[in-house]
Design a protein around this motif. Sequence first.
Motif, PDB file in Angstrom:
ATOM      1  N   CYS A   1       1.309  -4.100   6.201  1.00 54.25           N
ATOM      2  CA  CYS A   1       2.201  -5.192   5.838  1.00 54.25           C
ATOM      3  C   CYS A   1       1.406  -6.348   5.256  1.00 54.25           C
ATOM      4  O   CYS A   1       0.185  -6.417   5.398  1.00 54.25           O
ATOM      5  CB  CYS A   1       3.009  -5.659   7.045  1.00 54.25           C
ATOM      6  N   ALA A   2       2.122  -7.230   4.583  1.00 50.92           N
ATOM      7  CA  ALA A   2       1.510  -8.424   3.996  1.00 50.92           C
ATOM      8  C   ALA A   2       2.008  -9.629   4.748  1.00 50.92           C
ATOM      9  O   ALA A   2       3.124 -10.082   4.533  1.00 50.92           O
ATOM     10  CB  ALA A   2       1.889  -8.523   2.520  1.00 50.92           C
ATOM     11  N   LYS A   3       1.186 -10.121   5.672  1.00 50.82           N
ATOM     12  CA  LYS A   3       1.576 -11.287   6.461  1.00 50.82           C
ATOM     13  C   LYS A   3       0.398 -12.235   6.543  1.00 50.82           C
ATOM     14  O   LYS A   3      -0.688 -11.856   6.974  1.00 50.82           O
ATOM     15  CB  LYS A   3       2.008 -10.874   7.877  1.00 50.82           C
ATOM     16  N   SER A   4       0.622 -13.492   6.154  1.00 46.56           N
ATOM     17  CA  SER A   4      -0.479 -14.447   6.140  1.00 46.56           C
ATOM     18  C   SER A   4      -0.900 -14.881   7.532  1.00 46.56           C
ATOM     19  O   SER A   4      -1.953 -15.463   7.707  1.00 46.56           O
ATOM     20  CB  SER A   4      -0.085 -15.677   5.323  1.00 46.56           C
ATOM     21  N   ASP A   5      -0.055 -14.606   8.560  1.00 44.25           N
ATOM     22  CA  ASP A   5      -0.400 -15.048   9.907  1.00 44.25           C
ATOM     23  C   ASP A   5      -1.107 -13.969  10.712  1.00 44.25           C
ATOM     24  O   ASP A   5      -1.343 -14.123  11.887  1.00 44.25           O
ATOM     25  CB  ASP A   5       0.861 -15.502  10.657  1.00 44.25           C
ATOM     26  N   LEU A   6      -1.442 -12.860  10.067  1.00 47.12           N
ATOM     27  CA  LEU A   6      -2.130 -11.775  10.748  1.00 47.12           C
ATOM     28  C   LEU A   6      -3.633 -11.855  10.483  1.00 47.12           C
ATOM     29  O   LEU A   6      -4.083 -12.430   9.497  1.00 47.12           O
ATOM     30  CB  LEU A   6      -1.615 -10.414  10.263  1.00 47.12           C
TER      31      LEU A   6
ATOM     32  N   LEU B   1      -7.805  -2.084   5.400  1.00 46.97           N
ATOM     33  CA  LEU B   1      -6.983  -2.373   4.227  1.00 46.97           C
ATOM     34  C   LEU B   1      -7.734  -3.311   3.273  1.00 46.97           C
ATOM     35  O   LEU B   1      -7.952  -4.474   3.594  1.00 46.97           O
ATOM     36  CB  LEU B   1      -5.664  -3.011   4.662  1.00 46.97           C
ATOM     37  N   PRO B   2      -8.123  -2.826   2.090  1.00 47.35           N
ATOM     38  CA  PRO B   2      -8.855  -3.669   1.142  1.00 47.35           C
ATOM     39  C   PRO B   2      -7.940  -4.704   0.491  1.00 47.35           C
ATOM     40  O   PRO B   2      -6.726  -4.546   0.443  1.00 47.35           O
ATOM     41  CB  PRO B   2      -9.366  -2.665   0.114  1.00 47.35           C
ATOM     42  N   VAL B   3      -8.543  -5.751  -0.018  1.00 50.03           N
ATOM     43  CA  VAL B   3      -7.818  -6.807  -0.733  1.00 50.03           C
ATOM     44  C   VAL B   3      -8.345  -6.853  -2.165  1.00 50.03           C
ATOM     45  O   VAL B   3      -9.228  -6.078  -2.552  1.00 50.03           O
ATOM     46  CB  VAL B   3      -7.983  -8.167  -0.037  1.00 50.03           C
ATOM     47  N   LEU B   4      -7.828  -7.789  -2.969  1.00 47.26           N
ATOM     48  CA  LEU B   4      -8.226  -7.849  -4.374  1.00 47.26           C
ATOM     49  C   LEU B   4      -9.712  -8.145  -4.538  1.00 47.26           C
ATOM     50  O   LEU B   4     -10.333  -7.694  -5.506  1.00 47.26           O
ATOM     51  CB  LEU B   4      -7.384  -8.889  -5.108  1.00 47.26           C
ATOM     52  N   ASP B   5     -10.297  -8.897  -3.610  1.00 44.14           N
ATOM     53  CA  ASP B   5     -11.744  -9.150  -3.690  1.00 44.14           C
ATOM     54  C   ASP B   5     -12.531  -7.848  -3.624  1.00 44.14           C
ATOM     55  O   ASP B   5     -13.574  -7.702  -4.284  1.00 44.14           O
ATOM     56  CB  ASP B   5     -12.190 -10.085  -2.567  1.00 44.14           C
TER      57      ASP B   5
ATOM     58  N   GLN C   1       2.151 -10.078  -3.897  1.00 40.86           N
ATOM     59  CA  GLN C   1       2.343 -10.805  -2.646  1.00 40.86           C
ATOM     60  C   GLN C   1       1.877 -12.254  -2.796  1.00 40.86           C
ATOM     61  O   GLN C   1       1.429 -12.670  -3.850  1.00 40.86           O
ATOM     62  CB  GLN C   1       1.602 -10.099  -1.507  1.00 40.86           C
ATOM     63  N   SER C   2       1.982 -13.002  -1.724  1.00 39.59           N
ATOM     64  CA  SER C   2       1.636 -14.423  -1.773  1.00 39.59           C
ATOM     65  C   SER C   2       0.133 -14.623  -1.931  1.00 39.59           C
ATOM     66  O   SER C   2      -0.664 -13.695  -1.733  1.00 39.59           O
ATOM     67  CB  SER C   2       2.108 -15.115  -0.492  1.00 39.59           C
ATOM     68  N   GLU C   3      -0.242 -15.849  -2.293  1.00 37.17           N
ATOM     69  CA  GLU C   3      -1.658 -16.172  -2.439  1.00 37.17           C
ATOM     70  C   GLU C   3      -2.401 -16.071  -1.115  1.00 37.17           C
ATOM     71  O   GLU C   3      -3.613 -15.867  -1.083  1.00 37.17           O
ATOM     72  CB  GLU C   3      -1.813 -17.581  -3.007  1.00 37.17           C
ATOM     73  N   ASN C   4      -1.676 -16.228  -0.014  1.00 34.62           N
ATOM     74  CA  ASN C   4      -2.288 -16.140   1.319  1.00 34.62           C
ATOM     75  C   ASN C   4      -2.283 -14.711   1.855  1.00 34.62           C
ATOM     76  O   ASN C   4      -2.363 -14.502   3.053  1.00 34.62           O
ATOM     77  CB  ASN C   4      -1.534 -17.042   2.301  1.00 34.62           C
TER      78      ASN C   4
END
Length: 460
Positions: free
Chosen positions: A325-330, A336-340, A414-417
């Motif tokens: 899932c995409a949650k900024s509070d987690l 799970l890789p990110v764009l970086d 998804q969001s920036e966060n």
Amino acid sequence: MKNYKSIFALVICLCSVFVFSIFKQVPKGQLWKGYSVLYVPVTASDDAVVSVLEQFKIKDYICLSNQFLPLDISVNSPEYSMLVVNSSNKDFSYLYDRNSYFFDKSQNYRVYYILSDYSSLFANVVKELSNWNISACIDSKVQYPVILPLVIFVLCVILYFFSKNRFLFLATAFFVVFFIFTNPFYQIAIAASLLILLLFVLSNIWNRKGFVSLILHKFYSVPILVIFVVTAFFASITVGLCSLLLLASLLGVYIIFSDIHKFVASKMIFVPVAILPAKKINLFSKKSFVVLTSILACSIIILVSLFINSSSISSSGDGSVMLPCAKSDLVKDSKLPVLDDYYKWVWNVQTYPYKSLNSKDSEDVVVFPKYVEIDNKIVLQEQILSYDSNFKQNIYNNIDYLSSNSVEKLIKSQSENFVPGYSSSGTMQIDFISIIMCIICFMLLLFVYFSIIIREGVKK
């Protein structure tokens, strides 16, 4: 120890509010902005799932089988050759790491991301997959059941006006309302209405002679406490432990009020004493019909809401399955890789064939020869490539040119966060046990209701 029991009780009360907030069990809603998650057992045929999606003309879905190399390089290039040779190298592991987005945390389910625009077709998709003997689920979009804390709050407001010790009742009712606010389960809400009944009675006889003995000997006191705790544990172990903390905090409120009363009395010249003992006081302030009917109406509203929502919730996902899932509070999950990670992978692919073996050279700057045509002549030039913000921004912009079924586009949307993690499908589970507990609580309430109404009618 007596001097510190109020401080200890206050600590318990404050801790309960903190714990309820931290371990709240509320629906998560949509796990991904703009997407819903379809998940099936890993043993299910991917071809069958894709066939059903295409049958309902669902396009642009994102799954493991339709991923591709997210970089425009020729298969005959040195970049591609080095990528193949070094596929097991950690610098090139992104392609394997991103596969985690297509499985649940336990690797028991395979995940498909579908645009929310197709939400009207989800029920039909799940039904059609069941015809293929595939047990499929869609992550729930259940909204927060605001009716539960709202009904409990309204009930407390009504009983507040009939309570003889309003401030005491208000203090105890706060913890119950907050508990339901952070744990909005239907069965617990009905059990909480019974607990509020007990708190209302206790507030009316508090601090009178024999009030503890009287409340313990009432036929409904112990069953209400037991059913409340048992119902909470049936929801989850966490909720059950929080229910015990709730009862401890309620006890703490009575301790604090008792010590405050004693302190105030010690400062007064004349101390009024309640003459009548607890057993001589009307437990419901002579408003038993209104009070009990209010509680009964509260429970009926909760039950009606339960059965209205149960049909839609029953087809939703299993809350025990932990989905990406995409949650900024987690806290970010390392799986799970990110764009970086994607930027770094692109950098490694594009520069690895040209990197110097000299370890002293910078890892973020690569200089390599490049032949270009100038004035009909082939000229050798030095190409300088830097891993900086401009490089990342360029890769970020190029994601738009990738196919719509790339997981990179999902991440970018998804969001920036954006912080990937795992979360339950967000359902407010209403299973058979939950319904049974609701019915048991309601039957207990009916028994208490008619028992008290009949007894008071006989006394009259």
